[in-house]
Design a protein around this motif. Structure first.
Motif, PDB file in Angstrom:
ATOM      1  N   HIS A 257      62.647  65.201  34.651  1.00  0.00           N
ATOM      2  CA  HIS A 257      63.681  64.416  35.333  1.00  0.00           C
ATOM      3  C   HIS A 257      64.143  65.137  36.605  1.00  0.00           C
ATOM      4  O   HIS A 257      63.628  66.180  36.979  1.00  0.00           O
ATOM      5  N   LEU A 276      59.788  60.232  41.687  1.00  0.00           N
ATOM      6  CA  LEU A 276      60.324  59.035  41.026  1.00  0.00           C
ATOM      7  C   LEU A 276      59.352  57.866  41.167  1.00  0.00           C
ATOM      8  O   LEU A 276      59.162  57.081  40.226  1.00  0.00           O
ATOM      9  N   THR A 322      71.233  62.039  38.336  1.00  0.00           N
ATOM     10  CA  THR A 322      70.660  61.062  37.409  1.00  0.00           C
ATOM     11  C   THR A 322      71.626  59.897  37.217  1.00  0.00           C
ATOM     12  O   THR A 322      72.796  59.970  37.582  1.00  0.00           O
ATOM     13  N   THR A 334      71.295  59.117  29.272  1.00  0.00           N
ATOM     14  CA  THR A 334      70.816  59.144  30.659  1.00  0.00           C
ATOM     15  C   THR A 334      69.635  58.189  30.791  1.00  0.00           C
ATOM     16  O   THR A 334      68.814  58.074  29.874  1.00  0.00           O
ATOM     17  N   ALA A 337      63.614  59.152  33.835  1.00  0.00           N
ATOM     18  CA  ALA A 337      63.088  59.196  35.201  1.00  0.00           C
ATOM     19  C   ALA A 337      62.187  58.006  35.511  1.00  0.00           C
ATOM     20  O   ALA A 337      62.186  57.491  36.631  1.00  0.00           O
ATOM     21  N   HIS A 340      64.398  55.113  36.470  1.00  0.00           N
ATOM     22  CA  HIS A 340      65.485  55.414  37.402  1.00  0.00           C
ATOM     23  C   HIS A 340      65.513  54.435  38.579  1.00  0.00           C
ATOM     24  O   HIS A 340      66.564  53.858  38.896  1.00  0.00           O
TER      25      HIS A 340
END
Length: 369
Positions: A257, A276, A322, A334, A337, A340
């Protein structure tokens, strides 16, 4: 003959020139007809000029003899069965360096000859000797451009040294040398004269030369959208050390991440954006919401025992890069990734959203008015 139909050869008063060109054409046709078709095909496969292709084929034949001899030497030492089918990158580079292959290409292949050149000064400078084999090792080891410039040109003004390093890396490693080394290795590995039990040279050597990295994993990153050689080199070495092959590289990279990328590898903003994009698992939550369907997002780092129910989703900030899922101002999970970018796009869409936690996942719906 096809030449007879050419306009230039049909003009009157051009007999002497016509005869000369027709004689040359006859010689070319004769050479073509007497050349082994398989050999001619090998020359064509290199993509170089004919003279360079012939030299590469000749050099490949010399290396084949050396590889076969190496196999015999290993067998004499009782190590025949342990010989790998394909050599590693480092062993391949050792072999090519030992037999001055890189220097030979610089000396005898016109496509390479003028691509590696250094002068001590920008104006009226004299030629500098920068040995290509050790320079290539430094480049593949992941050294930065400024470090390479200082190592190759000690005592030269920093700006001029850096400019020359960048130019030579681009013209030699990024194009001419990687191209011809790749063609040469292909000629060696596919040579009918190479015995079945002989080792093969590393087939990805040209790509390592082109990109300046020393692991298969780094090559995968650089050919999958990552533009930073630095971050690819660092991630690639760690992945190789830990035994993560290219097939599982995307998932392993995502597990770090943003926090891991910055803390372990010092990733910059643009490197984070590249990573990402690389790890992203497309989910298209906006279209789901526009169709009045719920958008479901898997979560990571979920605090054990967190009950289902409404939650807030906090956009990334400088302090917290994050996307955090919170309840009562306390982070409970959370967004991973690989989701995201899609979740960020959803938050930026302007839609009025409700978020809740259900079975360890984030469920987002459009708020009813």
């Amino acid at each position: 003959m096809a030449l007879d139909a050419l306009f230039a050869l049909s003009q009157r008063g051009n007999g002497r020139h016509t005869s000369r060109w027709l004689t040359l054409a006859d010689k070319v046709a004769t050479v073509f007809e007497t050349t082994d078709p398989a050999q001619a095909g090998r020359w064509a496969a290199t993509g170089t000029s004919l003279g360079s292709a012939r030299y590469l084929d000749w050099l490949a034949n010399q290396l084949v003899v050396l590889l076969d001899r190496h196999t015999v030497d290993d067998a004499t030492g009782g190590d025949r069965l342990a010989e790998p089918e394909e050599w590693s990158l480092q062993r391949t580079l050792d072999f090519l360096t030992e037999h001055q292959v890189f220097d030979r290409l610089l000396d005898h292949v016109p496509e390479v000859t003028k691509t590696w050149s250094f002068k001590d000064k920008e104006t009226r400078g004299t030629q500098m000797n920068v040995p290509i084999a050790p320079a290539l090792r430094e480049w593949i080891s992941g050294s930065t451009m400024p470090d390479l410039a200082r190592s190759w040109q000690p005592g030269v003004a920093a700006g001029w040294a850096l400019e020359q390093a960048v130019r030579n890396i681009s013209t030699a490693f990024g194009h001419a040398l990687s191209w011809t080394v790749g063609a040469l290795i292909n000629l060696v590995n596919t040579s009918p004269a190479l015995s079945p039990g002989a080792p093969r040279l590393n087939t990805h050597t040209a790509w390592h030369i082109r990109h300046g990295v020393d692991t298969e994993q780094a090559l995968t990153l650089l050919t999958s959208g990552i533009t930073s050689r630095r971050i690819a080199h660092l991630l690639g070495r760690d992945a190789a050390r830990l035994g993560h092959r290219s097939a599982g590289l995307r998932q392993w990279t995502a597990q770090h991440h943003i926090g891991g990328w910055t803390q372990q590898y010092g990733a910059s903003d643009y490197e984070i954006q590249d990573l990402l994009d690389y790890v992203r698992t497309p989910s298209d939550p906006i279209n789901q919401l526009l169709e009045n369907r719920a958008a479901t997002t898997p979560l990571t780092w979920l605090i054990e025992g967190t009950p289902d129910g409404p939650v807030n989703v906090a956009r990334p900030s400088e302090r917290h890069p994050t996307i955090r899922v919170a309840r009562d101002r306390r982070r409970v999970a959370t967004v991973p990734a690989d989701r995201h970018l899609d979740v960020l796009a959803m938050l930026d869409s302007g839609l009025d959203l409700d978020h809740r936690l259900h079975n360890g996942q984030l469920v987002t719906t459009r708020r009813t008015r």
